[in-house]
Write a protein that holds these residues in place. Structure first.
Motif: not given
Length: 191
Positions: A91-99
């Motif tokens: 979730d952290a990885l996906v959230a950062w890439f969405l950012r």
């Protein structure tokens, strides 16, 4: 990130000068978002509540102002990696890439304008590139270590994948986020 820190070490600013500089960068970000990189410098100074002379003291030319806005946006992106530290690794990885996608979508014009007059090998681009990698690589490494992501994935691969998704023409931000989520799902480890 070292880019802004190095500039401030060269000549430390008084509190009022630092405040004026921050107001100019914020005003420039708004003006560039509204009118593109050709926004009037006089309008930017007016929005910041300072005179045009103050703008030119901090940023002798448009290029330096563009770089300052770009660097500040990269620094905000890099700092955002810490915002996701409490999430599970995937979730952290996906959230950062969405950012990251949001960052790319809004900063493409700035980067293109800067590249028109500065080499992509210029120190500002190299330092920003390195800062993005330093912020994002640990998120990927944690996801790999947790078994959430395939172990044959390099951060550069993911950056290329994400950057490609951001280049989709005539797509809404929602479309890009949806496509990115599908593309990132291909990174997941599947025994």
């Amino acid at each position: 990130m070292a880019v802004a820190a190095e500039a401030e070490k060269a000549r430390p600013l008084r509190a009022d000068a630092a405040r004026n500089r921050a107001q100019l960068i914020a005003a420039a970000r708004e003006a560039f978002a509204e009118h593109g990189t050709g926004a009037s410098l006089e309008d930017i100074a007016r929005r910041a509540g300072v005179g045009v002379g103050t703008l030119y003291r901090h940023f002798p030319n448009r290029q330096e102002l563009l770089e300052a806005v770009y660097v500040e946006e990269v620094e905000a992106l890099c700092r955002s990696a810490a915002d996701f530290a409490s999430l599970p690794e995937w979730d952290a990885l996906v959230a950062w890439f969405l950012r990251f996608v949001d960052y790319v979508a809004t900063k493409r014009a700035l980067a293109e304008e800067m590249l028109a007059t500065v080499s992509k090998d210029a120190p500002v681009f190299r330092q920003c590139h390195d800062a993005i990698f330093a912020a994002g690589q640990p998120l990927l490494a944690k996801a790999i270590a947790a078994g959430a992501v395939r172990d044959d994935v390099a951060f550069e691969d993911v950056i290329r994948l994400v950057s490609g998704v951001t280049m989709i023409r005539n797509a809404t931000p929602e479309d890009i986020r949806r496509v990115l989520t599908v593309a990132l799902d291909g990174l997941r480890y599947r025994p």
